[in-house]
Design a protein around this motif. Sequence first.
Motif, short mmCIF file in Angstrom:
data_model
loop_
_atom_site.label_atom_id
_atom_site.label_comp_id
_atom_site.label_asym_id
_atom_site.label_seq_id
_atom_site.Cartn_x
_atom_site.Cartn_y
_atom_site.Cartn_z
N LYS A 56 10.91 -12.79 6.23
CA LYS A 56 10.39 -13.92 5.52
C LYS A 56 9.47 -13.58 4.30
CE LYS A 56 7.84 -18.24 6.61
NZ LYS A 56 6.72 -18.02 5.97
N GLU A 57 8.49 -12.45 4.55
CA GLU A 57 7.67 -12.00 3.51
C GLU A 57 8.41 -11.30 2.24
OE1 GLU A 57 5.17 -9.19 5.33
OE2 GLU A 57 4.31 -10.35 6.87
N GLY A 58 9.54 -10.72 2.64
CA GLY A 58 10.33 -10.24 1.47
C GLY A 58 10.93 -11.28 0.62
N THR A 59 11.45 -12.41 1.38
CA THR A 59 12.05 -13.46 0.73
C THR A 59 11.03 -14.18 -0.18
OG1 THR A 59 13.64 -13.74 2.55
CG2 THR A 59 13.48 -15.62 1.10
N GLN A 109 19.75 -14.16 0.76
CA GLN A 109 20.53 -14.60 -0.44
C GLN A 109 20.40 -16.09 -0.82
OE1 GLN A 109 24.65 -14.35 -0.74
NE2 GLN A 109 24.78 -14.06 -2.77
N SER A 110 20.67 -16.63 0.42
CA SER A 110 20.78 -18.44 0.38
C SER A 110 19.32 -18.82 0.18
CB SER A 110 21.41 -18.92 1.46
OG SER A 110 20.73 -18.67 2.80
N GLU A 111 18.03 -18.05 0.58
CA GLU A 111 16.89 -18.70 0.58
C GLU A 111 16.12 -18.51 -1.02
OE1 GLU A 111 15.07 -20.18 2.88
OE2 GLU A 111 16.68 -20.26 3.92
N ILE A 157 11.94 -8.72 17.87
CA ILE A 157 12.36 -9.60 16.66
C ILE A 157 11.57 -10.71 15.83
CG2 ILE A 157 14.22 -11.48 16.19
CD1 ILE A 157 15.45 -8.42 16.66
N HIS A 158 10.65 -11.07 16.52
CA HIS A 158 9.75 -11.79 15.69
C HIS A 158 9.04 -11.18 14.59
CE1 HIS A 158 6.76 -15.11 15.05
NE2 HIS A 158 5.76 -14.02 14.92
N GLN A 159 8.67 -9.96 14.82
CA GLN A 159 7.95 -8.99 13.58
C GLN A 159 9.22 -9.01 12.39
OE1 GLN A 159 5.36 -8.42 12.54
NE2 GLN A 159 5.31 -6.56 11.21
N VAL A 160 10.35 -8.62 13.22
CA VAL A 160 11.37 -8.33 12.02
C VAL A 160 11.73 -9.66 11.04
CG1 VAL A 160 13.83 -7.83 11.91
CG2 VAL A 160 12.58 -6.54 13.54
N GLY A 175 15.83 3.51 7.24
CA GLY A 175 14.77 3.72 6.68
C GLY A 175 14.48 3.13 5.43
N ILE A 176 14.79 1.97 5.33
CA ILE A 176 14.31 0.93 4.22
C ILE A 176 13.01 0.38 4.65
CG2 ILE A 176 14.81 -1.38 3.06
CD1 ILE A 176 17.70 -0.47 2.97
N ASP A 177 12.04 0.85 3.87
CA ASP A 177 10.59 0.54 4.17
C ASP A 177 9.95 -0.92 3.43
OD1 ASP A 177 7.85 0.37 4.88
OD2 ASP A 177 7.60 2.24 3.79
N PRO A 178 9.71 -1.86 4.32
CA PRO A 178 9.43 -3.16 3.78
C PRO A 178 7.95 -2.97 3.12
CG PRO A 178 9.96 -3.54 6.09
CD PRO A 178 9.86 -1.84 5.99
N LYS A 179 7.17 -2.11 3.33
CA LYS A 179 6.06 -1.79 2.38
C LYS A 179 6.41 -1.25 1.02
CE LYS A 179 3.06 -0.59 6.61
NZ LYS A 179 3.93 -0.95 7.39
N ARG A 180 7.37 -0.59 0.86
CA ARG A 180 8.01 0.06 -0.44
C ARG A 180 9.09 -0.87 -1.24
NH1 ARG A 180 9.64 5.86 0.50
NH2 ARG A 180 10.24 5.29 2.44
N SER A 181 9.64 -1.55 -0.19
CA SER A 181 10.77 -2.39 -0.81
C SER A 181 11.14 -3.68 -0.28
CB SER A 181 12.10 -1.67 -0.29
OG SER A 181 12.22 -0.38 -0.76
N THR A 182 11.56 -4.65 -0.85
CA THR A 182 11.58 -6.14 -0.72
C THR A 182 13.15 -6.33 -0.26
OG1 THR A 182 10.06 -6.64 -2.78
CG2 THR A 182 11.41 -8.41 -1.84
N ILE A 183 13.04 -7.02 1.09
CA ILE A 183 14.52 -7.29 1.53
C ILE A 183 14.53 -8.89 1.67
CG2 ILE A 183 16.00 -7.02 3.77
CD1 ILE A 183 14.25 -4.42 4.36
#
Length: 356
Positions: A330-333, A86-88, A322-325, A75-83
């Motif tokens: 990438k967007e979060g990073t 680390q190495s990036e 998986i491409h969307q994941v 339930g962690i939502d990329p629209k509300r949170s940044t995932i």
Amino acid sequence: MSENQKPRLLSGDTSTGRLHLGHWVGSVENRVHMQDEYDCYFLIANIQAMTTRMDRPAEVHQNVMEVMLDYLAAGIDPKRSTIFIQSEIAAIAELTVFFSLLVPYPRLMRNPTIKDEIRDKGLGDNYSVGFLLYPISQAADILTFRSNVVPVGEDQIPHLELTREVARRFNQVYCHVDPHAADEKHLELGGLFPITETKLGRTRKLVGIGAPGPEGNLLKMSKSLNNAIFLSDDPDTIKKKVMGMYTDPNRLKATDKGKVENNPLWIFHETFNPDKAWVQEAEERYRAGTIGDVECKKKLIDVLVSIVEPMRQRRIQYEKDIHQVKSLLKEGTEKANETANQTLILAKEAMRQRYF
């Protein structure tokens, strides 16, 4: 209140495999519920995974995606949170070096989590400098994002205390904050880093489903100990694991009086079963020898499946694309890098080490 005015939250997991119920009650559940009131950053700590898996890079790489899938499923939502990975985030590595100058070696070795890891993994003297550095790297993870709060499990408290010490020391040495200043006054007095607060999960440490260790204590749920129920387990797997769960070894039949204390069956019911009245009554009957393990385990299976199955179904949907994941990761990073680079500039300016 705008996004930038929200207090900042950072938490994460080492990419050592799929997440389990210990992760859920220790931290992930809190993160899911805190997404609206905090500006949330969630880190997948692949560098820390490498400290004990440097010879298994492909495994660490795959486990980054496993953790990402579990985050989305939980339930962690990329629209509300940044995932992010680390190495990036190069700023984390640079701040790790600077922060290492603020931590005396004896202080690092007093960290009980380091000692526990060395013992539990049987490392002896065969561990790398990078392994010893990971508590400082973890402090850099948190402070790079100037987090106000970190939801963690009980075993991470020593790391958080080291993070707080690093923040205080930096603010005192480079921002001239009075050493006697209260933690909550550091930013007001010109400090760069907030003194991060800890938020524990509703269960301080979830035990595994297996038997006690050599010293007679119940072991923490862990993939490496093969005593975990994963957030991606299907109902049949959960049933098999629960039916084989360690209970009271002295209770040979349903009419024997049973021990509830230090019994994983009842620890799990107390943690996960929302029907508290049933739990209380069943525990009394268990002590009296008027209810069997099988009945109690079947009830627990229903409870756990009701929690895990919605997550598993969401995970299956994300696995289909998986491409969307990867795009979400990438967007979060990219967003995380913007925040981290701002902190790095401010830190180097405070240290008088920004030259251009």
